[in-house]
Motif scaffolding. Structure first.
Motif, mmCIF file in Angstrom:
data_model
loop_
_atom_site.group_PDB
_atom_site.id
_atom_site.type_symbol
_atom_site.label_atom_id
_atom_site.label_comp_id
_atom_site.label_asym_id
_atom_site.label_seq_id
_atom_site.Cartn_x
_atom_site.Cartn_y
_atom_site.Cartn_z
ATOM 1 N N PHE A 366 0.808 -1.221 0.000
ATOM 2 C CA PHE A 366 0.000 0.000 0.000
ATOM 3 C C PHE A 366 0.840 1.268 0.000
ATOM 4 O O PHE A 366 0.282 2.366 0.113
ATOM 5 C CB PHE A 366 -0.929 0.012 1.218
ATOM 6 C CG PHE A 366 -2.208 -0.739 1.007
ATOM 7 C CD1 PHE A 366 -3.306 -0.140 0.433
ATOM 8 C CD2 PHE A 366 -2.301 -2.077 1.370
ATOM 9 C CE1 PHE A 366 -4.479 -0.834 0.242
ATOM 10 C CE2 PHE A 366 -3.461 -2.782 1.181
ATOM 11 C CZ PHE A 366 -4.566 -2.164 0.610
ATOM 12 N N ALA A 378 -3.975 8.698 0.645
ATOM 13 C CA ALA A 378 -5.218 7.925 0.740
ATOM 14 C C ALA A 378 -4.946 6.432 0.611
ATOM 15 O O ALA A 378 -5.563 5.604 1.296
ATOM 16 C CB ALA A 378 -6.195 8.384 -0.346
ATOM 17 N N PHE A 379 -3.999 6.078 -0.250
ATOM 18 C CA PHE A 379 -3.648 4.666 -0.425
ATOM 19 C C PHE A 379 -3.017 4.113 0.848
ATOM 20 O O PHE A 379 -3.328 2.995 1.278
ATOM 21 C CB PHE A 379 -2.695 4.539 -1.605
ATOM 22 C CG PHE A 379 -2.822 3.239 -2.342
ATOM 23 C CD1 PHE A 379 -4.035 2.859 -2.889
ATOM 24 C CD2 PHE A 379 -1.731 2.397 -2.487
ATOM 25 C CE1 PHE A 379 -4.165 1.666 -3.587
ATOM 26 C CE2 PHE A 379 -1.846 1.197 -3.169
ATOM 27 C CZ PHE A 379 -3.070 0.836 -3.722
ATOM 28 N N SER A 382 -5.623 3.624 3.481
ATOM 29 C CA SER A 382 -6.391 2.399 3.243
ATOM 30 C C SER A 382 -5.653 1.185 3.786
ATOM 31 O O SER A 382 -6.265 0.250 4.326
ATOM 32 C CB SER A 382 -6.658 2.236 1.746
ATOM 33 O OG SER A 382 -7.364 3.352 1.233
ATOM 34 N N GLY A 383 -4.322 1.187 3.660
ATOM 35 C CA GLY A 383 -3.545 0.090 4.224
ATOM 36 C C GLY A 383 -3.654 0.025 5.738
ATOM 37 O O GLY A 383 -3.756 -1.069 6.316
ATOM 38 N N ALA A 385 -6.191 1.140 7.540
ATOM 39 C CA ALA A 385 -7.549 0.681 7.855
ATOM 40 C C ALA A 385 -7.687 -0.820 7.648
ATOM 41 O O ALA A 385 -8.306 -1.521 8.465
ATOM 42 C CB ALA A 385 -8.556 1.429 6.978
ATOM 43 N N LEU A 386 -7.080 -1.349 6.584
ATOM 44 C CA LEU A 386 -7.147 -2.778 6.347
ATOM 45 C C LEU A 386 -6.391 -3.553 7.429
ATOM 46 O O LEU A 386 -6.796 -4.656 7.816
ATOM 47 C CB LEU A 386 -6.571 -3.101 4.971
ATOM 48 C CG LEU A 386 -6.661 -4.566 4.515
ATOM 49 C CD1 LEU A 386 -8.110 -5.026 4.497
ATOM 50 C CD2 LEU A 386 -6.035 -4.736 3.145
#
Length: 433
Positions: A366, A378-379, A382-383, A385-386
Motif C-alpha cells: 500500500f 489515501a492509499f 487504506s492500508g 484501515a485494512l
C-alpha cells in the motif's frame, strides 16, 4: 575555405583571420565513437549492477547460490530503513501505552493504599511492558514498514530503484524475512520473558495492594484423576504462595471398565493444602449417596498434582510460556479437562511470524504507489484501515476458536495467511500487471 558549408581545412587554419576572431583549434582529436557522459545515468547503472561481478558471471554452481543469499547494498539499505521504521513505531506505541498504564496504576493502586510508592508503580509499569510489546508488534510492523516505504517514495528513492531496473520484490522480500525472524525471536524469547515478568507483576501487585491472598480469579477449579477415579476440586480463594485453598468442595467419581463416571461422594472442607502428593483437608464434612453426612476434623487424600502443576492451572492460557504449553496441554487432557484454550494460544504463537510477515508485505503493497500519480496518502490510509480490519478479524477468529465453533488451528492460521496472501496478490497486480 572550399565550397562545402561548415568544412574547415588545414590551410584555412593557417590563414590570417581578418575579422579579429581567434581561429577554432581542437585541443584533442574528436571521435564520434566516444560515448556521452551522463552522471545521473551512470549512478543509476551503478545501482542496477551493484551486485554483478563480470569476472564471476560464468559461475553457476552452488557457490553462486550461496553468494546470492547475501543481500546487496540496495537490499541492505532498504532493509535498514525498514527496521528503523519498525523500531521507531514500536518505541512510540510502547511509550504511549506504558504512559497510559502508569497513569491507570497511579489512579488504582496509588489511591487504594498508601503503601504503594512511586517506585512500585514504576516497577509495575516496567514488569507489564513485555506482554504489551508482544501485543503491539503487529501494529509496529504495519506502521513502521508503511512509514519507511512512504518516506522512500517521497524522496524518489523507490523511483530511482525502479528506473535502474530493480524489482520491488528485491527490497520487499528482505523486509518480510526480517519480520519472520523477529516473529521467531518473539515466540522463543520474548513470550517466555513476558510470562515470567507477568508472574512478578502479580506478586508485586499483591504486595502493593496489601491484600493478603490476592488472586485475580474469584473461583478456583482443579481436576485430578487416573484410570480408576476422578476428583473435581472447587475453592473460593487461595492463600499464601503454596497451594493453600479456602472453602473447598471435592466431588469424587469412580470409573468403571467402560470409562463411565459414577458419583461416589462429596467432601466439604474449610481448608485444603497440597503437601507433596497428598491433600490435607481440615474441617471436613463428608456426604455419601443415600447416607448421612459425617463430620471429621481432618482427612488425607492422594493427589496426582504437584504444587508447580497445580499453580499453573490457576493462570490463564495467555500467561503460559511457549515452552511449557505442550506439556500443559497433555497434562490437561489427561486430567479430563478441555485444552482448547491452551491449544488456541499455542497455535497463535506459532502463527506469529506469519502475521508479522503478512503485516509487512501488506504495508509495503500500500506504499509503493508512484508519487506523481497522486493519492499516496489515501492509499496508505487504506492500508492502515485494512490492518485494523485484519486485527479485529483475528480477534473474531480467536473467539470462534475458543468456543470450539471452528477448529483452533483454522482460527489461529487463517488471519495471518489472509494478510500475507492478500499483500502478495496486491503486489502481483500492481508490480507485475
Amino acid at each position: 575555405m572550399d565550397g562545402s558549408a561548415g568544412a574547415c581545412t588545414e590551410n584555412d587554419l593557417s590563414r590570417p583571420d581578418l575579422s579579429g576572431r581567434r581561429p577554432w583549434v581542437p585541443t584533442r582529436p574528436m571521435s564520434f565513437a566516444q560515448p556521452i557522459r551522463r552522471p545521473r545515468l551512470d549512478r543509476l547503472r551503478a545501482v542496477r549492477f551493484a551486485s554483478f561481478r563480470p569476472d564471476r558471471a560464468h559461475d553457476r554452481g552452488p557457490g553462486m547460490q550461496r553468494r546470492r543469499l547475501k543481500l546487496t547494498r540496495v537490499e541492505q539499505y532498504v532493509l535498514t530503513r525498514t527496521l528503523a521504521g519498525v523500531f521507531g513505531a514500536l518505541a512510540v506505541l510502547a511509550t504511549i501505552v506504558m504512559l497510559i498504564d502508569f497513569v491507570e496504576l497511579s489512579r488504582t493502586v496509588g489511591n487504594k493504599t498508601h503503601s504503594a510508592s512511586l517506585g512500585d508503580i514504576f516497577a509495575l509499569t516496567l514488569l507489564g511492558a513485555p506482554s504489551k510489546i508482544v501485543q503491539l508488534l503487529p501494529f509496529a510492523f504495519l506502521f513502521g514498514v508503511l512509514g519507511a516505504y512512504v518516506n522512500l517514495n517521497r524522496r524518489s528513492e523507490l523511483v530511482a530503484l525502479r528506473a535502474a531496473g530493480v524489482s520491488a520484490w528485491r527490497f520487499i522480500f528482505p523486509a518480510a524475512g526480517a519480520a519472520l525472524a523477529v516473529g521467531v525471536v518473539t515466540i522463543l524469547v520474548l513470550n517466555p520473558l513476558a510470562s515470567s515478568m507477568d508472574d512478578a507483576y502479580a506478586r508485586l501487585y499483591e504486595k502493593a495492594n496489601a491484600i493478603p491472598g490476592y488472586n485475580p480469579q474469584k473461583t478456583i477449579w482443579l481436576r485430578q484423576g487416573d484410570k480408576h477415579s476422578q476428583i473435581i476440586i472447587r475453592a473460593d480463594s487461595q492463600v499464601g504462595g503454596g497451594v493453600d485453598l479456602r472453602n473447598v468442595t471435592l466431588f469424587l467419581y469412580k470409573l468403571d471398565r467402560t470409562g463411565t463416571t459414577h458419583f461416589a461422594r462429596r467432601i466439604d472442607a474449610t481448608k485444603a493444602r497440597l503437601d507433596g502428593k497428598m491433600w490435607r483437608l481440615t474441617g471436613v464434612k463428608e456426604a455419601n449417596p443415600g447416607g448421612q453426612a459425617l463430620h471429621v476434623e481432618s482427612v488425607t487424600l492422594p493427589s496426582t498434582l504437584s504444587e508447580r502443576t497445580a499453580l499453573e492451572r490457576f493462570s490463564s492460557a495467555q500467561a503460559a510460556p511457549f515452552w511449557k504449553l505442550p506439556f500443559i496441554i497433555a497434562r490437561t487432557e489427561r486430567a479430563g479437562f478441555s485444552a482448547t484454550l491452551y491449544r488456541m494460544q499455542f497455535d497463535n504463537l506459532l502463527a506469529t511470524p506469519v502475521m508479522f510477515a503478512g503485516m509487512s508485505v501488506l504495508a509495503a503493497a500500500f506504499s509503493l504507489r508512484l508519487l506523481r500519480l497522486g493519492g499516496l496518502a489515501a492509499f496508505a490510509g487504506s492500508g492502515v484501515a485494512l490492518g485494523f480490519v485484519l486485527f479485529f478479524f483475528n480477534q473474531f477468529c480467536n473467539a470462534l476458536g475458543k468456543s470450539e465453533i471452528i477448529p483452533p488451528l483454522l482460527a489461529a492460521w487463517a488471519p495471518p495467511l489472509i494478510a500475507l496472501l492478500g499483500g502478495f496478490t496486491l503486489l502481483c497486480y500492481t508490480e507485475d500487471g
